[in-house]
Scaffold this active site. Structure first.
Site, short mmCIF file in Angstrom:
data_model
loop_
_atom_site.label_atom_id
_atom_site.label_comp_id
_atom_site.label_asym_id
_atom_site.label_seq_id
_atom_site.Cartn_x
_atom_site.Cartn_y
_atom_site.Cartn_z
N ARG A 169 58.45 29.67 47.95
CA ARG A 169 57.75 28.43 48.35
C ARG A 169 58.01 27.32 47.34
O ARG A 169 58.29 26.20 47.70
CB ARG A 169 56.26 28.69 48.50
CG ARG A 169 55.82 29.10 49.89
CD ARG A 169 56.63 30.23 50.48
NE ARG A 169 56.12 30.69 51.75
CZ ARG A 169 55.21 31.66 51.89
NH1 ARG A 169 54.75 32.31 50.83
NH2 ARG A 169 54.81 32.02 53.08
N ASP A 198 61.53 33.92 52.02
CA ASP A 198 60.45 33.59 52.96
C ASP A 198 60.97 32.53 53.92
O ASP A 198 62.15 32.16 53.86
CB ASP A 198 59.19 33.11 52.20
CG ASP A 198 57.92 33.55 52.92
OD1 ASP A 198 57.76 33.16 54.09
OD2 ASP A 198 57.11 34.27 52.34
N HIS A 258 58.59 36.13 58.29
CA HIS A 258 58.86 35.29 57.10
C HIS A 258 60.35 35.27 56.77
O HIS A 258 60.74 35.34 55.60
CB HIS A 258 58.05 35.79 55.90
CG HIS A 258 56.58 35.47 56.00
ND1 HIS A 258 56.07 34.21 55.84
CD2 HIS A 258 55.51 36.27 56.27
CE1 HIS A 258 54.75 34.23 55.98
NE2 HIS A 258 54.39 35.47 56.25
N ASP A 321 54.31 41.52 56.34
CA ASP A 321 53.06 40.83 56.69
C ASP A 321 53.32 39.73 57.71
O ASP A 321 54.45 39.25 57.85
CB ASP A 321 52.42 40.21 55.43
CG ASP A 321 53.35 39.22 54.75
OD1 ASP A 321 54.57 39.50 54.68
OD2 ASP A 321 52.88 38.15 54.32
N GLU A 322 52.28 39.35 58.39
CA GLU A 322 52.25 38.15 59.23
C GLU A 322 53.52 38.01 60.08
O GLU A 322 54.20 36.98 60.00
CB GLU A 322 52.06 36.91 58.34
CG GLU A 322 50.77 36.95 57.56
CD GLU A 322 50.61 35.79 56.59
OE1 GLU A 322 49.48 35.32 56.43
OE2 GLU A 322 51.62 35.36 55.98
N TYR A 413 43.78 37.10 44.43
CA TYR A 413 44.77 36.10 44.82
C TYR A 413 44.70 34.94 43.83
O TYR A 413 43.72 34.21 43.76
CB TYR A 413 44.53 35.66 46.27
CG TYR A 413 45.45 36.41 47.22
CD1 TYR A 413 45.69 37.76 47.02
CD2 TYR A 413 46.11 35.78 48.27
CE1 TYR A 413 46.55 38.47 47.85
CE2 TYR A 413 46.97 36.48 49.12
CZ TYR A 413 47.18 37.82 48.89
OH TYR A 413 48.04 38.51 49.71
N ASP A 415 46.38 32.28 43.79
CA ASP A 415 46.59 30.93 44.33
C ASP A 415 45.25 30.29 44.69
O ASP A 415 45.21 29.10 44.99
CB ASP A 415 47.53 30.94 45.54
CG ASP A 415 47.20 32.01 46.56
OD1 ASP A 415 46.54 33.01 46.21
OD2 ASP A 415 47.61 31.86 47.73
N GLU A 465 52.78 27.97 47.41
CA GLU A 465 52.87 26.81 48.30
C GLU A 465 52.43 25.53 47.60
O GLU A 465 53.05 24.48 47.73
CB GLU A 465 51.99 27.00 49.54
CG GLU A 465 52.53 27.95 50.58
CD GLU A 465 51.94 29.33 50.45
OE1 GLU A 465 51.55 29.71 49.32
OE2 GLU A 465 51.87 30.05 51.46
C1 ACM Z 1 50.23 37.79 52.22
O1 ACM Z 1 49.40 37.22 51.51
N1 ACM Z 1 50.68 37.22 53.34
C2 ACM Z 1 50.73 39.11 51.89
#
Ligand code: ACM
Ligand code: ZN
Length: 754
Positions: A169, A198, A258, A321-322, A413, A415, A465
């Protein structure tokens, strides 16, 4: 002699008495806290030409010698006989394990003992933390180069103590990463999870697929290419640098989601064929690798071949993920693979995909790491899970006999904000205070005791990000990485929050020598704009005990400014400036609060025929960056917005452009002081422009406190639908909240009428 149990008491006595770092006293500030320590009378004084004996090529000895030489100008001399002032020895020991160490300091000798060179390296890191923080200086400096006599026997609670950096990012240079590794190593962090790919950028050179970095490493930002990548030579440089510091580097190559930056370079491995560009806004991308396309597997395996050859870690992280399933649902190839393999849904298709990759990695002697989504649709047999959506994935995986690393968003986390968001730069959201991180226990109760050994440890994740500058990365990491380190190293029964918080004071001075921009607790509480009637009393707090100074004359507060002592009463219009001061004298950034003396706003007692919602004028298109540009619009459409969905009806999510002006009323039940919160570009109440949010959305710094009497108030909201720094502003964020100052709930929007 002081035993371990006295640790907290000893520290608090010393710190409360205000003698912070004077040597000559045993103010031990080692992080992570050693599991067994006794502090004895006396001190060992380092002198030039002291003798040292260590195994050949000892990294531990090299570290100590280099630090003493650089900061203290002290040179150690190799001992020729069996004895030495500093004695490093490797000795097999079940008690110490692979990373443990014993450190015995007496007046005449320091003995460092471990079963491995890694253990010796940690013995030195602890010894360095017994020295004054000036030992971290990059140039010769004066200090009293002595350490207290101690006996330490120490070994980690967990074998995995990690930090993830998201260089996709925002790109970090090799030098910036090395700077972080230097500091991680002080705290016995032993895993660096390198998020290399990503949607927004592919960051690792793959020789077979040069377009991955030619195209995938650069995205357009503000009309200019943004990005960068690591050559394989640079990766090797980082691997060597990390290994010298006991740090294993685990690469992450994201799949099947991603992956847009890779697909921008090689669209043939998507479901639709593209074309694509590396994504410019944050969030989750619908276009993912096609799981029904044989050449896609070949492509990814060829990439993994180069990754496996480069990284010595037994782990390769493949994300997982996602991964939205929208493309797979419509892709004939994906659907055909589902049919021929009897897969019931797209979750099972992701599981099929992951299992294939897992087998391939196994064939190369590697183990697959994945985010907890890879549990869905069936977990690959030998996969190790990173539990990020809370702890449940980790609990399920461990109870099923899989190794797990805990990285739950609510705790670790990095962030997230670490204090009041009004005092920090804009973030993705969330709050993980230092205390939160420290309080985390990676073995939740619902993991069966005979499965607890599957929890390898924990990791702090820094998604980058919002990290536009290296200094922001450092701000997010420190001090919270030290909490990650202590949770990972120190046994539960030996942890002690109060002593940990005090030990940070010494560490901060060490970070100053590394030029690290660490978080300093800010004066928190109150809005940045306050309108009041007679006088207002402002309470401030800090997330750790630090002194606050302030000024009322517009000047920058400094160490000589008045000290805040509990509360501050203001009775005239002023600009209040506040700063925190750390024990070593370092000042925090300035917090500015504009205070205006005024008369209360008067609510209307009655407004006829009110209905729920707001009148809305809007245009769908047009790139408006400033409110005054709206004057030239002639094609406004009129409607009524009842709900958030009404806004999204004409504006697709993640689609920028257009603007809206909303008119309506709010109702205030009783007289009082209220906080107005709105993330739109402008918010008017009673015809007065009270909130202006130019630039960043997701930012509430311009929230305001105003005196309101009971009644109805006309409000107007002006909203420009733009992308700011990778975020699409959303109407959801523009909904106002009006809440009494004593109600801390910032989230609930206030009902609106028209
Ligand atoms: C994540 O935070 N998408 C692993
Ligand atoms: Zn497909």
């Amino acid at each position: 002699m002081k035993c371990l149990k006295c640790w907290g008491l000893m520290l608090s006595t010393i710190f409360l008495s205000g003698s912070s770092f004077a040597t000559g006293k045993a103010n031990i500030s080692i992080i992570p806290k050693p599991n067994q320590i006794t502090v004895n009378d006396g001190r060992f004084v380092f002198k030039n030409e002291m003798t040292v004996k260590a195994p050949a090529n000892s990294r531990a000895k090299a570290l100590l010698s280099q630090k003493l030489e650089t900061a203290a100008g002290i040179t150690l001399k190799n001992s020729t006989g069996g004895q030495a002032n500093l004695l490093f020895s490797i000795r097999q020991s079940a008690e110490l394990g692979q990373e443990g160490y014993r450190l015995q300091v007496t007046k005449n000798q320091i003995k460092l003992e471990a079963a491995t060179e890694n253990g010796l390296y940690y013995a030195v890191q602890s010894l360095l933390q017994l020295l004054p923080p000036q030992i971290e200086s990059k140039a010769k400096i004066s200090a009293t180069w002595e350490v207290p006599c101690v006996n330490i026997t120490d070994a980690p609670r967990f074998s995995y103590r990690g930090v993830m950096l998201d260089c996709s990012r925002h790109f970090s240079t090799i030098e910036e990463i090395k700077k972080m590794l230097d500091v991680f190593a002080i705290y016995k962090i032993n895993k660096f999870h390198w998020h290399l790919t990503d949607d927004q950028g592919w960051r690792i050179e793959i020789k077979r697929y040069p377009k991955l970095t030619e195209i995938g490493a650069f995205r357009m930002e503000d009309g200019k290419p943004y990005g960068g990548f690591y050559t394989q030579e640079q990766v090797k440089d980082i691997l060597k640098y990390a290994a010298e510091r006991n740090i294993e580097v685990i690469p992450e190559i994201e799949m099947p989601g991603h992956g847009l930056a890779a697909l921008a370079a090689y669209p043939e491995y998507s479901c639709t064929g593209g074309p694509f560009k590396p994504r410019t806004i944050w969030g989750v991308e619908d276009d993912v690798f096609c799981a029904g396309n044989e050449p896609t597997y070949q492509f990814l395996q060829n990439i993994l071949d180069e990754v496996c050859a480069l990284f010595p870690s037994k782990y390769v992280h493949v994300g997982g993920d996602e991964c939205p399933k929208v493309r797979w649902k419509e892709c004939p190839k994906c659907q055909a693979v589902m049919k021929s393999n009897g897969l019931k849904n797209e979750m099972e298709l992701q599981s099929y995909f992951t299992k294939r990759i897992e087998k391939y990695l196994e064939s190369k002697g590697k183990r697959l790491f994945g985010w907890d989504e890879i549990l869905e649709g069936g977990i690959a047999p030998s996969a190790t899970i990173m539990s990020w959506r809370g702890e449940q994935g980790g609990i399920e995986a461990a109870n099923a006999g899989h190794d797990v690393v805990m990285t739950p968003g609510g705790y670790v986390y990095l962030d997230h904000y670490q204090g009041d968001l009004l005092c920090e730069q804009v973030k993705i959201g969330g709050l993980s205070t230092l205390q939160n991180v420290y309080g985390y226990n990676p073995i939740p109760k619902s993991i069966a005791p005979d499965k607890a050994h599957h929890v390898l440890g924990l990791q702090g994740n820094l998604w980058q990000e919002y990290m536009y500058e290296p200094s922001q990365i450092e701000f997010q990491l420190f001090p919270r990485v030290t909490a990650i380190a202590e949770v990972g190293w120190t046994k539960l029964e030996n942890k002690d929050l109060d002593s940990f918080i005090q030990r940070i004071d010494d560490q901060q001075i060490r970070w100053d020598f590394h030029d690290v921009n660490y978080y300093i607790p800010m004066p928190e509480g109150n809005m940045n704009y306050i309108q009041f009637v007679d006088k207002v009393t402002l309470p401030f707090t800090t997330s750790r005990p630090v002194k606050i100074v302030y000024t009322l004359d517009g000047s920058e507060p400094n160490a000589a400014s008045p000290v805040y002592t509990g509360s501050l009463t203001i009775d005239k219009s002023v600009t209040l400036k506040l700063r925190s001061i750390l024990p070593q004298g370092k000042l925090s950034p300035v917090r500015i609060i504009e205070l205006t003396k005024t008369v209360p706003y008067k609510g209307l007692q009655k407004v006829e025929n009110l209905r729920k919602g707001m009148k809305m004028r809007y245009v769908k298109d047009g790139d408006y960056t400033a409110v005054d540009q709206l004057a030239s619009i002639s094609n406004w459409k009129d409607t009524v917005a009842i709900s958030v969905n009404d806004f999204f009806k004409f504006k697709k999510k993640e689609q920028s452009g257009g603007a809206a002006i909303l008119d309506g009323y709010i109702y205030v039940e009783k007289d009082g002081s209220y906080i107005l919160h709105c993330l739109a570009d402008q918010f008017y109440l009673d015809g007065k422009l009270l909130i202006v949010n130019d630039k960043m959305k997701k930012n509430a710094k311009s929230d305001i406190t105003v005196p309101l009497t009971a009644g109805y108030y006309p409000i107007k909201i002006v909203f420009l639908n733009r992308v700011y720094a990778g975020v699409v502003s959303e109407w959801m964020d523009a909904r106002p909240t009006v809440r009494p100052v004593d109600n801390s709930n910032r989230e609930l929007p206030t009902p609106v009428y028209y």
